[in-house]
Design a protein around this motif. Structure first.
Motif, PDB file in Angstrom:
ATOM      1  N   ASN A 193      41.315  43.013  27.728  1.00 43.10           N
ATOM      2  CA  ASN A 193      41.648  44.421  27.952  1.00 43.10           C
ATOM      3  C   ASN A 193      40.692  45.388  27.263  1.00 43.10           C
ATOM      4  O   ASN A 193      40.709  46.585  27.569  1.00 43.10           O
ATOM      5  CB  ASN A 193      43.073  44.701  27.477  1.00 43.10           C
ATOM      6  N   LEU A 250      43.769  51.455  23.671  1.00 40.61           N
ATOM      7  CA  LEU A 250      44.130  51.855  25.034  1.00 40.61           C
ATOM      8  C   LEU A 250      43.004  52.643  25.700  1.00 40.61           C
ATOM      9  O   LEU A 250      42.736  52.477  26.898  1.00 40.61           O
ATOM     10  CB  LEU A 250      45.415  52.680  25.005  1.00 40.61           C
ATOM     11  N   LYS A 274      40.059  51.416  29.229  1.00 40.17           N
ATOM     12  CA  LYS A 274      39.683  52.105  30.470  1.00 40.17           C
ATOM     13  C   LYS A 274      38.261  51.770  30.912  1.00 40.17           C
ATOM     14  O   LYS A 274      37.936  51.859  32.096  1.00 40.17           O
ATOM     15  CB  LYS A 274      39.831  53.614  30.278  1.00 40.17           C
ATOM     16  N   ASP A 330      47.734  48.409  31.436  1.00 37.22           N
ATOM     17  CA  ASP A 330      48.125  49.703  32.004  1.00 37.22           C
ATOM     18  C   ASP A 330      49.496  49.655  32.667  1.00 37.22           C
ATOM     19  O   ASP A 330      50.377  50.474  32.372  1.00 37.22           O
ATOM     20  CB  ASP A 330      47.054  50.231  32.956  1.00 37.22           C
ATOM     21  N   GLU A 331      49.708  48.680  33.572  1.00 34.07           N
ATOM     22  CA  GLU A 331      50.997  48.602  34.263  1.00 34.07           C
ATOM     23  C   GLU A 331      52.118  48.188  33.312  1.00 34.07           C
ATOM     24  O   GLU A 331      53.246  48.691  33.421  1.00 34.07           O
ATOM     25  CB  GLU A 331      50.912  47.616  35.423  1.00 34.07           C
ATOM     26  N   GLU A 344      53.115  51.194  31.129  1.00 34.04           N
ATOM     27  CA  GLU A 344      53.789  52.210  31.928  1.00 34.04           C
ATOM     28  C   GLU A 344      55.207  51.785  32.304  1.00 34.04           C
ATOM     29  O   GLU A 344      56.167  52.549  32.135  1.00 34.04           O
ATOM     30  CB  GLU A 344      52.981  52.494  33.193  1.00 34.04           C
TER      31      GLU A 344
END
Length: 408
Positions: free
Chosen positions: A80, A231, A235, A247-248, A251
Motif C-alpha cells: 500500500n 494514507l 495514493k 482505500d475501500e 472507507e
C-alpha cells in the motif's frame, strides 16, 4: 503421540508465544450463529471492533482489519505504500525480521538489512539475535541517504523468535534526527495488547499485528494501524494490490462493513476480547505481563541458563527465550516435555534452531499456570540431563509471593 480425538486428562499447557490459549468466554462468543455481514446487526459489530482496536493501538487514525494472518498484514503494509524497486531499510533482530525482508524481496523491493555485527562470546550465537534495534545505526544510515532513496524503515517491536523488545520511540527519534522522510513501519504481532505500544505517540506510520497473541483469539485476523502520512503515500504507491488495498477497507469499515466477506465469527471473538482487555485497562495488562516475565526470568537465572535476550532493559514481557548448553538439543528437550507433561514450548527458529526454546507468558495466563509450566520445564531439563545450578521453581515461587500483582 497424542491424537486429536484422544487426549490425556487435564488441560494441555500451551505455553508457546502464540497462538496463545483462547479463554472460554471468547470461545463461546465465536460459537454464536453467523449473521448477515451486510445487515444492520453486523454494522454495529464492525464499528465496535474498529473503535476498540483504535484504543488497543492507541491511535485516533484508521485501523484496517483483514481476515488473514500477520503475514498478510506485512504484505498489506508494503504494497500500500511502496513502488517496485523502492529501497527499504530493515533491521535484523531475529527470524521474523528476516521473513519480512524475504517478503520485501519477493515483492520487487530492494531491502537493505542492518544488523548488529559479531557473534556473542558466551553462546556463539549472532549478537543481532540477542539484542534489539540500535536506533543510532538507523540514524547513521539515514544521514548518508542524502537523496532520500530509502522510502521506509521496517522494524520488529517484539521479536517472537528471541524474546527481545525494541525501543520504537527511539527509532522514531532517529528518523527525525536524520531529517529523513521515510515511513516508519512496525511489526508488533506478538506485542500488541501485552507490551506497551503507542502508534500515535511514537510516530509510527504503519503498525502490523495479528489476533493470536495478546488478543487471545485463534489465528485468522490481522491489522494495519495507519497514519495520515501512510494514507497519503498510498495514493502514489505503484506495487499492485487489490485485496490488501486500504482505500475501500478504510472507507467501508467506518460504517462497520468490509469490501469482502469478513471473518464474522472471529469478529465476535474480537469483540469479546476487546471487552475483556479494555475493562481491565491496558496499563494493568502491561504491568501483569512484565511481572510474569520477571518471574520466569528468575527461574531461568536460578537454573544457571542464559536468556536469549542479552539486554536487561529489553526483555520481552510476552516470552522468554532459554538457551540450552552447548551440545544439548533444545528441540529434543521440547519433545520430552511434550510427551511427559503435555506441555508445549516454542521452538528455536532460523539461526537459533536446536539452541533454545521459548516459554510464552501472555494472554489468558496466571501465576499458577506459569508455576506449573516452570515445574514441567525443570523436570524436563533434569530428565534431559541438563545440570542445573538451582531450582527455578523455588525462585519463581519466591518472586511471585514477594511481588503482588497490580490490581486492575
Amino acid at each position: 503421540m497424542i491424537s486429536l480425538n484422544q487426549h490425556p486428562s487435564g488441560r494441555h499447557f500451551l505455553q508457546i508465544p502464540g497462538p496463545s490459549p483462547v479463554p472460554d468466554r471468547i470461545l463461546r462468543a465465536i460459537s454464536l450463529p453467523t449473521i448477515d455481514h451486510r445487515g444492520p446487526e453486523f454494522g454495529a459489530l464492525g464499528k465496535k471492533v474498529v473503535a476498540g482496536m483504535q484504543q488497543i493501538f492507541q491511535t485516533r487514525h484508521p485501523v484496517a482489519i483483514y481476515p488473514a494472518s500477520g503475514t498478510g498484514a506485512w504484505e498489506a503494509a508494503l504494497v500500500n505504500t511502496l513502488s517496485p524497486g523502492d529501497s527499504v531499510l530493515m533491521y535484523e533482530t531475529g527470524h521474523f525480521a528476516s521473513l519480512w525482508r524475504a517478503m520485501a524481496l519477493k515483492l520487487g523491493l530492494e531491502p537493505e538489512f542492518l544488523a548488529l555485527p559479531g557473534t556473542d562470546k558466551e553462546t556463539g550465537l549472532p549478537l543481532a539475535w540477542r539484542n534489539g534495534v540500535r536506533a543510532e545505526l538507523i540514524e547513521e544510515r539515514l544521514r548518508k541517504d542524502s537523496n532520500h532513496r530509502i522510502q521506509a524503515v521496517c522494524v520488529v517491536h517484539n521479536e517472537t523468535s528471541t524474546g527481545v523488545t525494541s525501543d520504537i520511540a527511539a527509532v522514531r527519534r532517529a528518523i527525525d534526527a536524520a531529517r529523513h522522510p521515510a515511513l516508519l513501519m512496525v511489526d508488533t504481532i506478538s506485542g500488541l495488547a501485552s507490551a506497551d505500544f503507542r502508534h500515535d505517540e511514537w510516530g509510527v506510520d504503519v503498525t502490523v499485528s495479528g489476533s493470536q497473541k495478546g488478543l487471545m483469539l485463534p489465528p485468522g485476523i490481522s491489522f494495519n494501524a495507519l497514519s495520515p502520512k501512510a494514507l497519503a503515500r498510498a495514493k502514489d504507491a505503484k506495487l499492485p494490490r487489490a485485496y490488501w488495498a486500504w482505500d475501500e477497507i478504510v472507507e467501508m469499515s467506518a460504517s462497520g462493513y468490509w469490501p469482502y466477506t469478513p471473518s464474522t465469527n472471529l469478529l465476535y471473538g474480537l469483540s469479546e476480547a476487546l471487552d475483556m482487555i479494555l475493562d481491565q485497562g491496558l496499563p494493568a495488562i502491561f504491568a501483569r505481563h512484565k511481572r510474569w516475565s520477571e518471574g520466569v526470568r528468575a527461574a531461568v537465572g536460578a537454573w544457571g541458563l542464559p536468556t536469549q535476550c542479552a539486554d536487561a532493559a529489553l526483555h520481552s514481557p510476552v516470552l522468554t527465550g532459554v538457551i540450552t548448553p552447548e551440545g544439548v538439543d533444545a528441540d529434543g528437550l521440547r519433545r520430552l516435555m511434550h510427551q511427559r507433561f503435555d506441555l508445549s514450548l516454542g521452538t528455536g527458529l532460523g539461526k537459533l534452531k536446536g539452541r533454545m526454546f521459548r516459554i510464552g507468558h501472555l494472554g489468558d495466563c496466571n501465576d499458577l499456570t506459569l508455576m506449573a509450566t516452570l515445574a514441567g520445564v525443570e523436570m524436563g531439563l533434569k530428565l534431559g540431563g541438563v545440570k542445573l545450578a538451582g531450582s527455578g521453581v523455588a525462585a519463581a515461587m519466591d518472586f511471585f509471593a514477594a511481588t503482588p500483582a497490580r490490581e486492575a
